[in-house]
Design an enzyme around this catalytic site. Structure first.
Site, PDB file in Angstrom:
ATOM      1  N   THR A 475       0.812  -1.216   0.000  1.00 23.65           N
ATOM      2  CA  THR A 475       0.000   0.000   0.000  1.00 23.65           C
ATOM      3  C   THR A 475       0.847   1.269   0.000  1.00 23.65           C
ATOM      4  O   THR A 475       0.321   2.337  -0.296  1.00 23.65           O
ATOM      5  CB  THR A 475      -0.902   0.022   1.242  1.00 23.65           C
ATOM      6  OG1 THR A 475      -0.062  -0.186   2.388  1.00 23.65           O
ATOM      7  CG2 THR A 475      -1.927  -1.087   1.186  1.00 23.65           C
ATOM      8  N   GLY A 705      -6.554   6.835   7.223  1.00 18.86           N
ATOM      9  CA  GLY A 705      -6.435   5.483   6.671  1.00 18.86           C
ATOM     10  C   GLY A 705      -7.442   5.264   5.569  1.00 18.86           C
ATOM     11  O   GLY A 705      -8.546   5.809   5.593  1.00 18.86           O
ATOM     12  N   GLU A 708      -9.704   0.295   3.246  1.00 19.84           N
ATOM     13  CA  GLU A 708     -10.931  -0.504   3.128  1.00 19.84           C
ATOM     14  C   GLU A 708     -12.149   0.267   2.657  1.00 19.84           C
ATOM     15  O   GLU A 708     -13.028  -0.297   2.019  1.00 19.84           O
ATOM     16  CB  GLU A 708     -11.263  -1.164   4.481  1.00 19.84           C
ATOM     17  CG  GLU A 708     -10.094  -1.193   5.390  1.00 19.84           C
ATOM     18  CD  GLU A 708      -9.910  -2.456   6.223  1.00 19.84           C
ATOM     19  OE1 GLU A 708      -9.157  -2.358   7.167  1.00 19.84           O
ATOM     20  OE2 GLU A 708     -10.504  -3.502   5.959  1.00 19.84           O
TER      21      GLU A 708
END
Lengths: 744, 337
Positions: A475, A705, A708
């Site tokens: 990532t 973040g 997801e």
């Protein structure tokens, strides 16, 4: 505690700027060593033998033919294996595992693909050839539970995974407008590019174990292995420098790692096991199938009065995994009466585990599809319905949001998408043979943070070094750590070396839950500040470059210190004082802010599908998304996470399904030809906007973040767009050609 | 996988005289190597034929096109003779597999392609094709991908080729070289129906090698289309596909060629449907009637019933596009993705 509004990050120089991956060259040139590629002297290769039944007993193993094959060194199985202990499987104590049952623990077969033996040979080909010669005889038993989707069984209620506020049943009963729908989602495979891989090497006469593992959590694996082998943690090292993704199935240890380490100790040579794709899919984790019932009640104006979300997911017979579908639901919409419940049903599958946005991605498909149904029932625009029920504070905790801009996501994405051109009448938008459908859904993922330690060194050779025992699963963690160091020291990125993925480094977090960025960067910043304090002390000391100055008068600038008049580089300062380096330690952890604010990211997806009804073809042609993740530390890699999530959402919506044989629960499409995921040709035109509202209440870098959230909501937006095109409400995923045909 | 003896053939005669039992020829290896690694095929001997001079494409004096066995799928798809005279074959080839596989896969290898039935590919499953007499797990298992035409009680595995569907709609002759010399076989007769002997997949004797495929002379002034329907846009075997060629005189159909893929146990030429089209007006009514005729014997199991309406859709759309002589951009792009 961190000062959450440090001036360092008000106008960052490197953080938030487009930064090429610092490990890109290593990956492009093949120098990035992935676990499966590693080779150590004397190494042997292991190949597991998978059970070919899903329910029964292993009666015998005929190993004669396999033992006679060239290169075979040993074959491990029940009865020929070390006695070990199970891991306590505790999240809090960092020793959680993905399957508590140890390999070869008994002769019971609980799922297709369960290891019945491990063949170890001099080469990979020899190990595989011999594994195929192992003859296992089973007593197969009827009554395998094939799938949650093929049974009426309700499963076991998980009290701790549910919640209630208000009186949702009564409110639903009295609601003016109601939706009551049930949704099914097939089990999915992570299908991460790099299969599970372990290389185990015992040193110091079997007292010390070094494990290379493709893992999202070196410390969790170390702790679990220490429990299993009864070793002091200090005698175990787990290393994972490069990981070809994981999507959650590499968070915690699997039995193949234990089998590999046992084989290495019993033989006395290093052993490497790379799971073949088939076994990776049968035995290395899956997203469990789910069955969900959603009941929504609203008044005529569209205000939600009741949300009831009841879910059941699969777990295996050897491990309890709860994929909590309703965990986002209590925080999603402003509504006084909300309940969620969660059940799990044991099935004869390999153990399910977290997969990208675990639980919530399934739950949001159901909730956001139900919201579309409610919008239809109300004859209201679905964007308007969502804006009307937007939660200005977290309705679950009652706390204010640290930072939330869902309304802006909805309006901005709608504008860029061209939502105002949508004719809400079913099937009203046509282009040649095709019907065009527009659909949308909101998306969300929680913003967590863990404790973390880090170290930063400034070195006399002009380089800087940053280390943390977290991982870069592809990532871009290496790069954002370097960005943080560059930001604080002013040094060039090319001078910064970053080391991750070793348990010998300061303790770092799992690469999971979209938490690594917010967890790691504050610790790295603390370590960098500590290193700067150290070099300032050196500089002002006797014989130093700034001898006699007040250290507080010095500031980091361009990889050196300045007193406002002159700048001296770090290397010159160190050389002047005859030092090789200074070392900074740092740690960071979430604090009181967690009880003052609620932390969650939100966004919105708008999807265009084109359906050619005369040939039953549906394709997702366009996705426009706006996502609020606080500040994107490295915008291109952050955007790429959302884009990847969208493509994965196309797979979830239209393609992906693990097929278990209805007679015996064998997984029959455990390969990448028969388990279909989107190809490049299936990837829609994607337009992702990342709103830029740094969330300094979450951490000083302002990032929340992004791994997801991009996946959540996509499948629902697709289903809603298909409804707009065809008038058929699809509540089961994937939406197959059969389902489209049935509706035409 | 099992170990095997590997050798290279340096002449066609040499290759064909290798009458050792359990010999497999390898060209691109895109099927054979995969199945050897899965322990499904276990040849004792593997003869590499890549050095043989079978890579030519030549137009014969009678108008037919002779294609060497080792011409790759990529080269054939882009060959000027194929693109201009047999566009339906070019489309079919480009709808198959991926660029990388097409670069390796050969013309004869594609004819010899094995089924993708998951039970065939799993040595732990029952499969009459892999192990004669062992039974068929597909019959009452996950048979979503399986055939609705040409199946038997012993086997309902689909022949997975796209190329062969295009060839079936063109017509062709296979040239086989064996220990006893050369012979020719009509392409339509080469692949066998499974019947009671699904393990006998084709009319190729031990030691025989396909050396060439000769396409029938092209239909002049034909419009054509190869339409492949599948779950995703690329790199997937067909759920239903259709190769269609139509020669029109005004709106009237003078000649028709129709073949189906993804739904049958062999490349499936629809001769009755072709005959029913000739003389009819090229419109939806005649196309739907042709589809009904083509599928009148279709039989579904539990999970593949959708293939019957889907194949019907493929036929009607492919005929429509063949009659139009052009096709929507979305279909052209996707067929070549």
């Amino acid at each position: 505690m961190n000062d959450m509004t440090r001036p360092d990050f008000d106008k960052p120089r490197v953080v938030g700027q487009r930064t090429p991956r610092i490990d890109g060259e290593f990956k492009l040139t093949g120098r990035a060593g992935y676990t499966g590629e590693l080779h150590v002297d004397g190494m042997l290769y292991g190949y597991p033998v998978p059970a070919t039944i899903a329910n029964g007993v292993l009666e015998s193993l005929d190993l004669d033919a396999a033992r006679a094959m060239p290169g075979v060194v040993d074959i491990f199985h029940h009865g020929h294996f070390e006695a070990l202990h199970r891991s306590p499987n505790s999240m809090a104590h960092g020793d959680m595992v993905n399957e508590v049952r140890l390999p070869f623990e008994d002769e019971r077969i609980y799922y297709h693909g369960q290891y019945v033996a491990l063949v170890v040979a001099e080469t990979f080909e020899q190990a595989r050839a011999a594994a195929q010669r192992v003859v296992a005889r089973y007593r197969e038993e009827r009554g395998a539970v094939v799938s949650l989707l093929q049974t009426e069984a309700e499963g076991t209620l998980q009290e701790s995974a549910g919640s209630t506020r208000g009186d949702p049943e009564a409110a639903f009963g009295g609601a003016e407008v109601k939706v009551d729908s049930t949704y099914h989602i097939a089990a999915e495979s992570h299908l991460q590019m790099e299969m599970h891989a372990t290389l185990a090497e015992w040193r110091d006469a079997g007292k010390r174990l070094v494990v290379h593992e493709s893992t999202q959590g070196v410390f969790f694996q170390r702790n679990a292995m220490a429990r299993v082998f009864g070793l002091a943690q200090e005698n175990l090292e787990v290393i994972s420098h490069y990981i070809g993704s994981g999507f959650g199935n590499k968070l915690f240890m699997w039995p193949h790692s234990v089998a590999t380490a046992v084989a290495a100790r019993m033989i006395g040579r290093p052993v490497k096991v790379v799971l073949p794709r088939q076994q990776d899919m049968t035995s290395g984790g899956n997203r469990p199938a789910s069955r969900q019932r959603i009941r929504l009640g609203a008044d005529r104006s569209g205000k939600l009065t009741s949300v009831i979300h009841d879910s059941t997911t699969e777990t295996s017979l050897v491990h309890q995994y709860v994929d909590t579908c309703g965990s986002a639901t209590p925080s999603f919409y402003a509504c006084d009466n909300v309940s969620t419940s969660q059940r799990v049903l044991e099935v004869n599958h390999g153990t399910p585990c977290p997969m990208r946005a675990p639980g919530e991605v399934s739950g949001i498909f159901a909730l956001e599809t139900a919201m579309d149904e409610l919008a239809v029932a109300l004859e209201m625009d679905p964007v308007e319905l969502r804006l009307k029920n937007n939660a200005e504070q977290d309705p679950a905790s009652g706390l204010p949001w640290s930072s939330k801009h869902l309304d802006e996501c909805l309006t901005s994405a709608a504008k860029r998408f061209g939502w105002e051109q949508r004719n809400p009448a079913i099937g009203s938008m046509r282009d040649g043979d095709e019907i065009i459908g527009y659909g949308m859904a909101s998306c969300t993922w929680s913003a967590g943070r863990q404790p973390c330690e880090a170290r930063v060194e400034l070195r006399a050779d002009g380089s800087l070094f940053a280390a943390c025992g977290t991982q870069d699963i592809g990532t871009g963690t290496y790069t954002i750590v370097a960005q943080a160091v560059a930001e604080l020291t002013g040094a060039e990125l090319s001078r910064i070396e970053v080391k991750l993925g070793e348990t010998s480094l300061p303790a770092g977090p799992l690469s999971g839950g979209s938490m690594a960025t917010a967890t790691v960067l504050p610790a790295v910043a603390a370590a960098a500040r500590d290193a700067l304090d150290a070099i300032k002390e050196v500089a002002v000391g006797s014989g130093g470059a700034f001898e006699g100055s007040d250290p507080d008068s010095l500031a980091a600038q361009a990889g050196g210190l300045t007193d406002g008049e002159r700048r001296v580089s770090f290397e010159e300062i160190l050389e002047t004082s005859k030092l090789s380096s200074v070392n900074g330690q740092g740690s960071a952890a979430p604090g009181d802010e967690r009880s003052e604010y609620a932390f969650r990211s939100f966004g919105a997806h708008f999807v265009e599908v084109r359906i050619d009804p005369e040939i039953s073809r549906v394709r997702v042609t366009r996705v426009v998304s706006s996502i609020d993740i606080g500040r994107a530390i490295n915008p291109p890699t952050a955007r790429n996470q959302v884009e990847g999530g969208i493509v994965m959402g196309v797979g979830m919506g239209l393609l992906e399904k693990l097929d278990y044989d209805p007679r015996d629960a064998r997984l029959i499409n455990a390969n990448v030809a028969d388990y279909i995921v989107p190809t490049h040709a299936d990837a829609p035109e994607i337009d992702v906007e990342l709103l830029d509202y740094p969330d300094f209440k979450h951490n000083e870098f302002g990032g929340r973040g992004v791994g997801e959230i991009g996946l959540t909501g996509v499948a629902s937006a697709i289903a809603n767009a298909i409804y707009h095109a065809t008038g058929k409400r699809h509540r089961d995923l994937p939406i197959t050609i059969e389902a489209l045909l049935a509706s035409s | 996988m099992r170990t095997f003896a590997y050798s290279r053939a340096d002449s066609v005669d040499h290759a064909a005289h290798r009458t050792m039992p359990d010999t497999a020829f390898v060209a691109g290896g895109t099927t054979l190597l995969d199945l050897i690694k899965l322990d499904v095929l276990k040849p004792e001997n593997v003869v590499d034929i890549n050095a043989l001079p079978l890579k030519r494409v030549e137009r014969l004096n009678d108008g037919r096109l002779k294609i060497g066995a080792l011409v790759t799928n990529t080269d054939l798809a882009h060959h000027p003779e194929v693109k201009s005279h047999y566009p339906v074959l070019s489309e079919a080839l480009l709808a198959g597999a991926s660029t990388q596989l097409r670069n390796m896969a050969t013309t004869a290898g594609n004819v010899m392609q094995r089924t993708r039935c998951p039970y065939y590919r799993d040595p732990a499953a029952k499969c009459n094709r892999r192990e004669p007499g062992s039974g068929c797990d597909a019959m009452d298992g996950i048979n979503r991908m399986h055939a609705v035409l040409g199946g038997s009680d012993a086997c309902i595995a689909v022949h997975p080729s796209d190329m062969c569907v295009g060839i079936a709609a063109i017509g062709a002759t296979l040239t086989l070289q064996g220990p006893d010399g050369e012979r020719e076989v009509d392409f339509a007769d080469f692949h066998r129906l499974p019947g009671d002997t699904p393990h006998i997949e084709h009319d190729l004797a031990d030691g025989e090698l396909i050396t060439a495929i000769t396409l029938d002379a092209p239909l002049e002034n034909a419009g054509s289309h190869y339409l492949k329907l599948r779950d995703r846009a690329s790199y997937e075997f067909a759920l239903a596909s259709c190769a269609a060629q139509l020669v029109l005189d005004g709106d009237t159909i003078r000649e028709a060629r129709l073949a189906l893929g993804g739904v049958a146990t062999k490349p499936w030429r629809c001769s009755d449907a072709e005959a029913a089209l000739v003389g009819q007006t090229a419109d939806k009514t005649s196309f739907e009637r042709a589809a009904d005729i083509a599928l009148k014997d279709a039989q579904a199991r539990e999970h593949n019933g959708y293939k019957i309406p889907l194949a019907r859709q493929a036929i009607v759309r492919a005929l429509r596009n063949a009659a139009r002589g052009d096709k929507p951009a979305s279909e052209t792009q996707e067929s070549q993705a």
